[in-house]
Scaffold this motif. Sequence first.
Motif, PDB file in Angstrom:
ATOM      1  N   PHE A  38      49.371  27.223  32.059  1.00 39.57           N
ATOM      2  CA  PHE A  38      49.442  27.715  30.691  1.00 39.57           C
ATOM      3  C   PHE A  38      50.575  27.000  29.993  1.00 39.57           C
ATOM      4  N   GLU A  39      50.276  26.436  28.831  1.00 40.13           N
ATOM      5  CA  GLU A  39      51.274  25.671  28.077  1.00 40.13           C
ATOM      6  C   GLU A  39      51.166  26.024  26.592  1.00 40.13           C
ATOM      7  N   ILE A  40      52.319  26.266  25.977  1.00 37.22           N
ATOM      8  CA  ILE A  40      52.376  26.479  24.533  1.00 37.22           C
ATOM      9  C   ILE A  40      52.502  25.104  23.889  1.00 37.22           C
ATOM     10  N   LEU A  41      51.634  24.810  22.941  1.00 39.00           N
ATOM     11  CA  LEU A  41      51.592  23.486  22.312  1.00 39.00           C
ATOM     12  C   LEU A  41      52.261  23.507  20.945  1.00 39.00           C
ATOM     13  N   PRO A  42      52.829  22.378  20.536  1.00 41.28           N
ATOM     14  CA  PRO A  42      53.392  22.295  19.183  1.00 41.28           C
ATOM     15  C   PRO A  42      52.290  22.483  18.143  1.00 41.28           C
ATOM     16  N   ALA A  43      52.621  23.256  17.101  1.00 37.56           N
ATOM     17  CA  ALA A  43      51.635  23.552  16.057  1.00 37.56           C
ATOM     18  C   ALA A  43      52.378  24.023  14.810  1.00 37.56           C
ATOM     19  N   PRO A  44      51.686  24.040  13.676  1.00 33.74           N
ATOM     20  CA  PRO A  44      52.292  24.607  12.463  1.00 33.74           C
ATOM     21  C   PRO A  44      52.728  26.056  12.713  1.00 33.74           C
ATOM     22  N   PRO A  45      53.647  26.564  11.904  1.00 26.42           N
ATOM     23  CA  PRO A  45      54.193  27.903  12.137  1.00 26.42           C
ATOM     24  C   PRO A  45      53.163  29.032  12.166  1.00 26.42           C
ATOM     25  N   HIS A  46      52.053  28.863  11.470  1.00 28.02           N
ATOM     26  CA  HIS A  46      51.042  29.922  11.402  1.00 28.02           C
ATOM     27  C   HIS A  46      49.894  29.719  12.403  1.00 28.02           C
ATOM     28  N   VAL A  47      50.107  28.844  13.380  1.00 24.92           N
ATOM     29  CA  VAL A  47      49.077  28.573  14.385  1.00 24.92           C
ATOM     30  C   VAL A  47      49.659  28.790  15.781  1.00 24.92           C
ATOM     31  N   ALA A  48      48.961  29.555  16.590  1.00 29.05           N
ATOM     32  CA  ALA A  48      49.302  29.719  18.002  1.00 29.05           C
ATOM     33  C   ALA A  48      48.405  28.764  18.784  1.00 29.05           C
ATOM     34  N   ALA A  49      49.011  27.806  19.467  1.00 29.92           N
ATOM     35  CA  ALA A  49      48.240  26.773  20.159  1.00 29.92           C
ATOM     36  C   ALA A  49      48.600  26.765  21.643  1.00 29.92           C
ATOM     37  N   PHE A  50      47.567  26.743  22.472  1.00 27.45           N
ATOM     38  CA  PHE A  50      47.760  26.842  23.917  1.00 27.45           C
ATOM     39  C   PHE A  50      46.858  25.871  24.662  1.00 27.45           C
ATOM     40  N   ARG A  51      47.322  25.477  25.844  1.00 29.47           N
ATOM     41  CA  ARG A  51      46.483  24.724  26.788  1.00 29.47           C
ATOM     42  C   ARG A  51      46.458  25.537  28.081  1.00 29.47           C
ATOM     43  N   PHE A  52      45.259  25.872  28.504  1.00 21.94           N
ATOM     44  CA  PHE A  52      45.085  26.634  29.732  1.00 21.94           C
ATOM     45  C   PHE A  52      44.535  25.718  30.810  1.00 21.94           C
ATOM     46  N   SER A  53      45.203  25.699  31.954  1.00 21.50           N
ATOM     47  CA  SER A  53      44.768  24.894  33.095  1.00 21.50           C
ATOM     48  C   SER A  53      44.644  25.804  34.305  1.00 21.50           C
ATOM     49  N   GLY A  54      43.610  25.590  35.085  1.00 21.10           N
ATOM     50  CA  GLY A  54      43.438  26.408  36.275  1.00 21.10           C
ATOM     51  C   GLY A  54      43.065  27.828  35.907  1.00 21.10           C
ATOM     52  N   THR A  55      43.582  28.770  36.679  1.00 24.32           N
ATOM     53  CA  THR A  55      43.257  30.181  36.509  1.00 24.32           C
ATOM     54  C   THR A  55      44.371  30.893  35.763  1.00 24.32           C
TER      55      THR A  55
END
Length: 122
Positions: free
Chosen positions: A1-18
């Motif tokens: 699980f990784e929090i990605l850079p994004a504009p202030p009003h966007v929640a951006a994530f990368r999910f890997s595995g389980t």
Amino acid sequence: FEILPAPPHVAAFRFSGTLDGEDYDRCIEQVEAKLADHPRIGLLCDLTAFTGLTPAALAKDLRYALTRFGEYRRFARSAIVTDKHWLGRASEFAAHFLPHSEIRAFDPGEFDAALAWAADIG
């Protein structure tokens, strides 16, 4: 699980595995922080390397969805980045049940377009 850079009003994530319960808690913490600062937010979930979630994470997801019932309009756009076409179609189908929200699937090579789309909430 990784929090990605994004504009202030966007929640951006990368999910890997389980995704497990602790990962889910961190994800929701980020979403709630965005909702505290913005009346409507965009979401971006890169699920390209996602393989599933634990029962604990699923239970937390269902509980969270119930606590936000009636507030789904606050989730303006959700971009799903995936190479699993069935997951993209299922996500887009779910949008039919969320009248004030849009959900759109993007291929992995369209990450930048997905982020721009999620951020464009008007």
